[in-house]
Design an enzyme around this catalytic site. Structure first.
Site, PDB file in Angstrom:
ATOM      1  N   GLY A  43       0.841  -1.190   0.000  1.00 24.72           N
ATOM      2  CA  GLY A  43       0.000   0.000   0.000  1.00 24.72           C
ATOM      3  C   GLY A  43       0.876   1.239   0.000  1.00 24.72           C
ATOM      4  O   GLY A  43       2.004   1.206   0.506  1.00 24.72           O
ATOM      5  N   GLN A  48       2.997   9.927   0.981  1.00 24.58           N
ATOM      6  CA  GLN A  48       4.277   9.230   1.040  1.00 24.58           C
ATOM      7  C   GLN A  48       5.147   9.498  -0.189  1.00 24.58           C
ATOM      8  O   GLN A  48       6.331   9.155  -0.189  1.00 24.58           O
ATOM      9  CB  GLN A  48       4.056   7.723   1.171  1.00 24.58           C
ATOM     10  CG  GLN A  48       3.503   7.315   2.528  1.00 24.58           C
ATOM     11  CD  GLN A  48       3.375   5.810   2.617  1.00 24.58           C
ATOM     12  OE1 GLN A  48       2.383   5.249   2.192  1.00 24.58           O
ATOM     13  NE2 GLN A  48       4.389   5.144   3.152  1.00 24.58           N
ATOM     14  N   CYS A  90       6.037   0.120   7.249  1.00 17.22           N
ATOM     15  CA  CYS A  90       5.669   1.277   6.437  1.00 17.22           C
ATOM     16  C   CYS A  90       6.838   1.625   5.525  1.00 17.22           C
ATOM     17  O   CYS A  90       7.981   1.667   5.986  1.00 17.22           O
ATOM     18  CB  CYS A  90       5.340   2.453   7.357  1.00 17.22           C
ATOM     19  SG  CYS A  90       4.812   3.928   6.473  1.00 17.22           S
ATOM     20  N   LEU A  91       6.540   1.881   4.250  1.00 15.78           N
ATOM     21  CA  LEU A  91       7.611   2.207   3.304  1.00 15.78           C
ATOM     22  C   LEU A  91       8.291   3.526   3.668  1.00 15.78           C
ATOM     23  O   LEU A  91       9.390   3.790   3.201  1.00 15.78           O
ATOM     24  CB  LEU A  91       7.065   2.262   1.874  1.00 15.78           C
ATOM     25  CG  LEU A  91       6.515   0.930   1.337  1.00 15.78           C
ATOM     26  CD1 LEU A  91       6.038   1.097  -0.096  1.00 15.78           C
ATOM     27  CD2 LEU A  91       7.557  -0.175   1.431  1.00 15.78           C
ATOM     28  N   HIS A 132      -4.364   1.724   7.721  1.00 21.32           N
ATOM     29  CA  HIS A 132      -2.996   2.267   7.747  1.00 21.32           C
ATOM     30  C   HIS A 132      -2.856   3.403   6.724  1.00 21.32           C
ATOM     31  O   HIS A 132      -2.294   4.459   7.019  1.00 21.32           O
ATOM     32  CB  HIS A 132      -2.011   1.126   7.454  1.00 21.32           C
ATOM     33  CG  HIS A 132      -0.571   1.516   7.390  1.00 21.32           C
ATOM     34  ND1 HIS A 132       0.362   1.093   8.315  1.00 21.32           N
ATOM     35  CD2 HIS A 132       0.118   2.296   6.515  1.00 21.32           C
ATOM     36  CE1 HIS A 132       1.554   1.600   8.009  1.00 21.32           C
ATOM     37  NE2 HIS A 132       1.428   2.334   6.920  1.00 21.32           N
ATOM     38  N   HIS A 136      -2.393   7.653   6.974  1.00 21.98           N
ATOM     39  CA  HIS A 136      -1.390   8.480   6.284  1.00 21.98           C
ATOM     40  C   HIS A 136      -2.016   9.782   5.776  1.00 21.98           C
ATOM     41  O   HIS A 136      -1.448  10.860   5.910  1.00 21.98           O
ATOM     42  CB  HIS A 136      -0.793   7.737   5.090  1.00 21.98           C
ATOM     43  CG  HIS A 136       0.398   6.890   5.418  1.00 21.98           C
ATOM     44  ND1 HIS A 136       1.541   7.406   5.990  1.00 21.98           N
ATOM     45  CD2 HIS A 136       0.646   5.571   5.235  1.00 21.98           C
ATOM     46  CE1 HIS A 136       2.429   6.418   6.151  1.00 21.98           C
ATOM     47  NE2 HIS A 136       1.915   5.299   5.710  1.00 21.98           N
TER      48      HIS A 136
HETATM   49 CO    CO Z   1       2.747   3.443   5.692  1.00 22.17          CO
END
Ligand code: CO
Length: 195
Positions: A43, A48, A90-91, A132, A136
C-alpha cells in the site's frame, strides 16, 4: 518521484479531498505503483510520495501482474468493529515493524479511477491496509498507535530516522520545510477541494 521517509513533513500533512483527476495525476498514480512494487510494499498513500492529495493505492499481492491494483480516491472509513493486533511496517519507515492494535473490520466509501463509487465492508489484511493508508492521509503514522512498551522499543529507531533526515536536509538533498510547504500549497491549489 520518490518515497519520502519519516520525519518528512508531508507525512504529517492532512490531505484534502481531490476535486479533479487529470493526465498528470494519473501518471503520478502509475509511478506510485512502480515505487510500491520496487519497495516490496502492498500500500502507498499520496503523501508518502510528497503529494498532499487524498488518495492511496494498494495491491495485497505486492507484485505487478498479480493480485488486484486498487486506487481509492477520497476514502472515508466508518463502522469500525472489533479489535485485532497485527504487525505493521511502512515504506516511509524502512526496516521498522511493530504490532499495532486496530479495529478488525471497517467500512470503506471511496471513488475509483474511473469515477465509480466504491462501497466495501473489509476485514483481515485489507481492513488493516486501508486503515494504515487512510491514517497516512490524516498525517498519522502507525508508530503513533503503538502501546507504551512497544513505543519504548522503537524510539531508538525513530531517533535514527530523525538524525538521518536532519543530515540529508543539511546537505541540501532534502529541501527545507518552507520549500516543501510552498510546493504542497501549490499542488493543493491545483487539485484539492479548498474550503
Ligand atoms: Co505506511
Amino acid at each position: 518521484m520518490k518515497i519520502v521517509t519519516y520525519p518528512h513533513p508531508t507525512l504529517r500533512h492532512v490531505s484534502k479531498p481531490i476535486r479533479r483527476l487529470d493526465a498528470e495525476l494519473r501518471q503520478h498514480i502509475q509511478e506510485m505503483f512502480d515505487l510500491m512494487y520496487a519497495a516490496k510494499g502492498i500500500g502507498l498513500a499520496a503523501n508518502q510520495v510528497d503529494l498532499p492529495l487524498r488518495f492511496f493505492i494498494c495491491n495485497l499481492a505486492g507484485e505487478r501482474g498479480q493480485g488486484e491494483e486498487l486506487v481509492f480516491l477520497n476514502p472515508v472509513l466508518s463502522r469500525h468493529k472489533g479489535q485485532s493486533i497485527r504487525e505493521e511496517g511502512c515504506l516511509s519507515m524502512p526496516g521498522l515493524y511493530a504490532p499495532v492494535r486496530r479495529p478488525e473490520t471497517v467500512h470503506l466509501e471511496a471513488y475509483g479511477l474511473d469515477g465509480s463509487a466504491i462501497s466495501l465492508d473489509l476485514d483481515e489484511m485489507m481492513a488493516r491496509v486501508v486503515q494504515h493508508e487512510v491514517d497516512h492521509l490524516d498525517g498519522v503514522l502507525f508508530t503513533d498507535r503503538l502501546s507504551d512498551t512497544v513505543e519504548m522499543d522503537v524510539k531508538p529507531m525513530l531517533y535514527e530516522f530523525e538524525l538521518d533526515y536532519e543530515s540529508r536536509q543539511h546537505t541540501g538533498e532534502i529541501p527545507d520545510n518552507g520549500v516543501i510547504a510552498a510546493r504542497l500549497a501549490e499542488l493543493e491549489e491545483q487539485y484539492a477541494i479548498l474550503s
